[in-house]
Scaffold this motif. Structure first.
Motif, short mmCIF file in Angstrom:
data_model
loop_
_atom_site.label_atom_id
_atom_site.label_comp_id
_atom_site.label_asym_id
_atom_site.label_seq_id
_atom_site.Cartn_x
_atom_site.Cartn_y
_atom_site.Cartn_z
N GLY A 69 0.56 -1.15 0.45
CA GLY A 69 0.03 0.35 0.51
C GLY A 69 0.99 1.47 0.02
O GLY A 69 0.25 2.10 -0.43
N SER A 70 1.74 1.33 0.44
CA SER A 70 3.09 2.18 -0.37
C SER A 70 3.60 2.81 -1.10
O SER A 70 3.57 2.15 -2.34
N VAL A 71 3.77 3.74 -1.43
CA VAL A 71 4.59 4.31 -3.09
C VAL A 71 5.57 4.28 -2.74
O VAL A 71 6.50 3.85 -2.05
N ASN A 72 6.02 3.70 -4.19
CA ASN A 72 7.21 2.92 -4.43
C ASN A 72 8.58 5.03 -4.38
O ASN A 72 7.48 5.48 -4.26
N PRO A 73 9.88 3.94 -3.59
CA PRO A 73 10.61 4.92 -2.87
C PRO A 73 11.21 5.47 -4.26
O PRO A 73 11.36 6.94 -3.97
N LEU A 74 11.67 5.87 -5.38
CA LEU A 74 11.27 6.37 -6.56
C LEU A 74 10.80 7.66 -7.06
O LEU A 74 11.02 8.57 -7.84
N GLY A 75 9.40 7.32 -6.80
CA GLY A 75 8.39 7.83 -6.75
C GLY A 75 8.31 9.15 -5.95
O GLY A 75 7.94 10.02 -6.29
N ILE A 76 8.49 9.00 -4.52
CA ILE A 76 8.50 9.99 -3.51
C ILE A 76 9.81 11.24 -3.79
O ILE A 76 9.34 11.95 -3.35
N PHE A 77 10.74 10.15 -4.18
CA PHE A 77 11.90 10.81 -4.56
C PHE A 77 11.96 11.60 -6.04
O PHE A 77 12.39 13.04 -5.39
N LEU A 78 10.99 11.13 -6.68
CA LEU A 78 10.66 12.26 -7.85
C LEU A 78 9.70 13.06 -7.59
O LEU A 78 10.52 14.55 -7.99
N ALA A 79 8.82 12.94 -6.54
CA ALA A 79 7.82 14.60 -5.96
C ALA A 79 8.98 15.56 -5.37
O ALA A 79 8.62 16.47 -5.20
N GLU A 87 11.83 16.19 -5.49
CA GLU A 87 13.13 16.58 -6.89
C GLU A 87 11.74 17.37 -7.54
O GLU A 87 12.36 19.22 -7.87
N MET A 88 10.63 17.28 -7.98
CA MET A 88 10.09 18.40 -8.55
C MET A 88 9.58 19.49 -7.89
O MET A 88 9.61 20.49 -8.26
N HIS A 89 9.19 18.83 -6.30
CA HIS A 89 9.06 20.57 -5.29
C HIS A 89 9.67 21.45 -5.66
O HIS A 89 10.00 22.40 -5.87
N LYS A 90 11.27 20.92 -5.85
CA LYS A 90 12.46 21.60 -5.28
C LYS A 90 12.87 22.76 -7.03
O LYS A 90 13.22 23.29 -6.55
N MET A 91 12.49 21.42 -7.83
CA MET A 91 12.48 22.54 -9.34
C MET A 91 11.48 23.06 -9.15
O MET A 91 11.80 24.63 -10.05
N SER A 118 21.03 14.83 -12.43
CA SER A 118 20.02 15.90 -13.19
C SER A 118 19.11 16.51 -12.26
O SER A 118 18.61 17.34 -11.95
N PHE A 119 19.68 15.62 -10.89
CA PHE A 119 19.14 15.94 -9.12
C PHE A 119 19.81 16.73 -7.92
O PHE A 119 21.07 17.01 -8.46
N PHE A 120 19.03 17.27 -7.81
CA PHE A 120 19.69 18.36 -6.31
C PHE A 120 20.07 17.45 -5.63
O PHE A 120 21.30 17.73 -4.68
N PHE A 121 19.91 15.93 -5.19
CA PHE A 121 19.96 15.71 -4.17
C PHE A 121 20.20 13.91 -4.76
O PHE A 121 19.24 13.22 -4.30
N PRO A 122 21.26 13.47 -5.70
CA PRO A 122 21.91 12.34 -5.84
C PRO A 122 21.64 11.35 -4.74
O PRO A 122 21.90 10.12 -5.26
#
Length: 521
Positions: free
Chosen positions: A268-278, A280-284, A371-375
């Motif tokens: 039932g949890s969101v996949n971790p890479l999706g959370i990371f992308l969210a 990165e999207m917020h920072k961008m 491309s990531f703020f926080f690799p």
């Protein structure tokens, strides 16, 4: 009325200003060059102390190696980050303390305690000033070339590859003057190889000096434009602001997401890479919003519709000299980068495009790590995804890197079954030899070499370490120095990867070989 008072002092803010104003001030600059540095060290040596050891041959050879080490670490600073991540200010007292320890350890023990002397000299005496963990490794590795049985007992060459030009080694045992005479025969121009560096390091040193000169010139440039038929500064900045505003990408919208991006896992949890992308999207999106606002306000300020604030005034000067405004950089809403403004903006647009493609089309076959703020967050998310897939504790997992043959998304048709592919890194101080499958010497004149796709394979912490590898550090920019952020991570150093090598790891440590996420151009 007729006397002279000679005062010596360390730098201090408490020294009386009136005394300074009525004095002649002399400063002793550190010597430049291997020959000058060693000459000074041996001029300051006390002959009685030099001849007082119970084991004179070993003591004198190691004393020469210690003085040579002191000169090498001083001179490596001029080569920038390939020499040291941080340019430390070692002092004469460090060398004197190391010399005292050397004499004590040699006189009190029948056998030469190389390992103990390595630890005391590299980690304690000189290492006491070192704050970067990669520089700690470098100091110890550089000293290994001088504190070993071959160099001390057999007078082995410190740098065999330069023997055809000049043989650097401890001279035969003799009086103090014989060592001074030997040092006087050293070449006037030092080759980078004697410091453990590649010949390309000379180019890095010259670029560093040129940049310092240009920065000084820019700092004293007048803000007023000279007369003539050319465009005024206001026109130049206004055109740049309009052009950048026209090319600004829109914010990333979560509603455009592909169904695989934020899919939920079986628990039932969101996949971790999706959370990371969210994240990165917020920072961008924060950066996009700030850039759009400042570009709009700059145009209005030039027209006189709003007051030119201090922030806009600084941005105005940045635009004139092709510099990235502070609020867009590492200390603002942006990320670390050393690129000039035009290259930086192109890179920024490409970063947004990569994130948008991931968002709209689903996870890519290989991830553009630059491309990531926080690799570091990406690596943790990828490990977490593997841990949840196989029900493993994440704190028992690490990544093992394998260099592939492909270079990017275009020639990587499918993602790996386990782990992730990453691309976009460059190697400084070395290169990847795809034919031999190993790290190799740089080509002459090539400072940065593109690295193929890396396959990060999750492995257990207790698994045997791969043999024949070099623990290669990975940095965001080639400045390499960073600060400890609030997350507990360095603002520049990301992690280390084990890269296959046929040479012993110390060779690449001395070379300053590292992975860099982006170039300065």
């Amino acid at each position: 009325e007729d006397f002279r008072l000679w005062l010596t002092t360390m730098p201090t803010s408490k020294f009386p200003v009136t005394v300074l104003q009525n004095s002649l001030k002399l400063t002793i600059e550190p010597p430049k060059g291997l020959k000058a540095n060693l000459s000074r060290s041996y001029q300051e040596l006390d002959e009685k102390v030099f001849e007082s050891s119970a084991r004179p041959a070993v003591y004198k050879n190691m004393m020469f190696g210690l003085a040579f080490f002191n000169a090498v670490i001083q001179e490596r600073r001029k080569y920038g980050a390939v020499g040291w991540n941080i340019p430390y200010q070692w002092m004469t007292s460090d060398l004197q303390t190391a010399q005292q320890n050397l004499k004590m350890y040699i006189d009190e023990q029948p056998d030469t305690p190389y390992e103990a002397l390595m630890t005391v000299t590299a980690d304690v005496v000189f290492g006491g000033r070192i704050t970067d963990k990669m520089d700690v490794r470098t100091a110890r590795t550089v000293l290994e070339a001088f504190y070993n049985k071959g160099a001390v007992e057999e007078h082995a060459s410190y740098c065999p590859q330069l023997d055809v030009r000049f043989r650097y080694a401890a001279p035969p045992e003799g009086p103090l003057d014989s060592y001074r005479k030997y040092i006087s025969t050293f070449p006037l121009v030092d080759r980078p190889e004697i410091f453990g560096l590649h010949q390309n390091a000379d180019i890095s040193s010259q670029q560093k000096e040129s940049k310092a000169i240009f920065d000084a010139i820019i700092a004293v440039q007048p803000r007023t434009s000279s007369g003539g038929a050319g465009k005024s500064n206001d026109e130049i900045v206004a055109e740049m602001a309009d052009e950048l505003a026209r090319q600004m990408p829109p914010k990333l919208q979560r509603k455009e997401a592909h169904h695989l991006v934020f899919r939920k896992l079986a628990d039932g949890s969101v996949n971790p890479l999706g959370i990371f992308l969210a994240h990165e999207m917020h920072k961008m999106n924060r950066l996009i919003g700030q850039m759009a606002t400042m570009l709009r306000e700059m145009g209005r300020a030039i027209k006189g519709l709003v007051v030119m604030s201090a922030e806009l005034d600084a941005m105005y000067a940045n635009f004139l000299f092709q510099q990235v405004p502070g609020p867009w950089g590492e200390n603002g809403k942006g990320y670390p980068s050393l690129k000039p403004l035009s290259s930086w903006f192109k890179d920024f647009v490409e970063r947004v495009a990569f994130l948008h493609k991931w968002l709209a089309d689903g996870p890519p076959t290989t991830f553009w790590i630059s491309s990531f703020f926080f690799p570091q967050g990406f690596f943790t998310s990828a490990l977490q995804a593997h841990a949840r897939k196989f029900m493993l504790p994440i704190d028992q997992l690490v990544f093992r890197a394998q260099v592939m043959k492909s270079l990017g998304v275009s020639d990587t048709p499918t993602p790996p079954e386990n782990g992730v592919y990453i691309h976009g890194m460059y190697m400084e101080g070395a290169r990847w030899n795809a034919v031999e499958g190993t790290i190799d010497e740089s080509y002459p004149g090539e400072l940065f070499a593109l690295v193929p796709v890396l396959w990060l394979q999750p492995a257990m912490v207790d698994d045997p370490q791969p043999e024949g590898t070099y623990e290669c550090p990975f940095y965001k920019t080639n400045v390499r120095a960073g600060t400890l952020s609030t997350t507990g991570h360095s603002t520049n150093h990301v992690c280390n990867f084990d890269i296959p090598s046929t040479l012993e790891p110390g060779h690449w440590v001395r070379r300053g070989a590292a992975l860099i996420s982006q170039l300065n151009e």
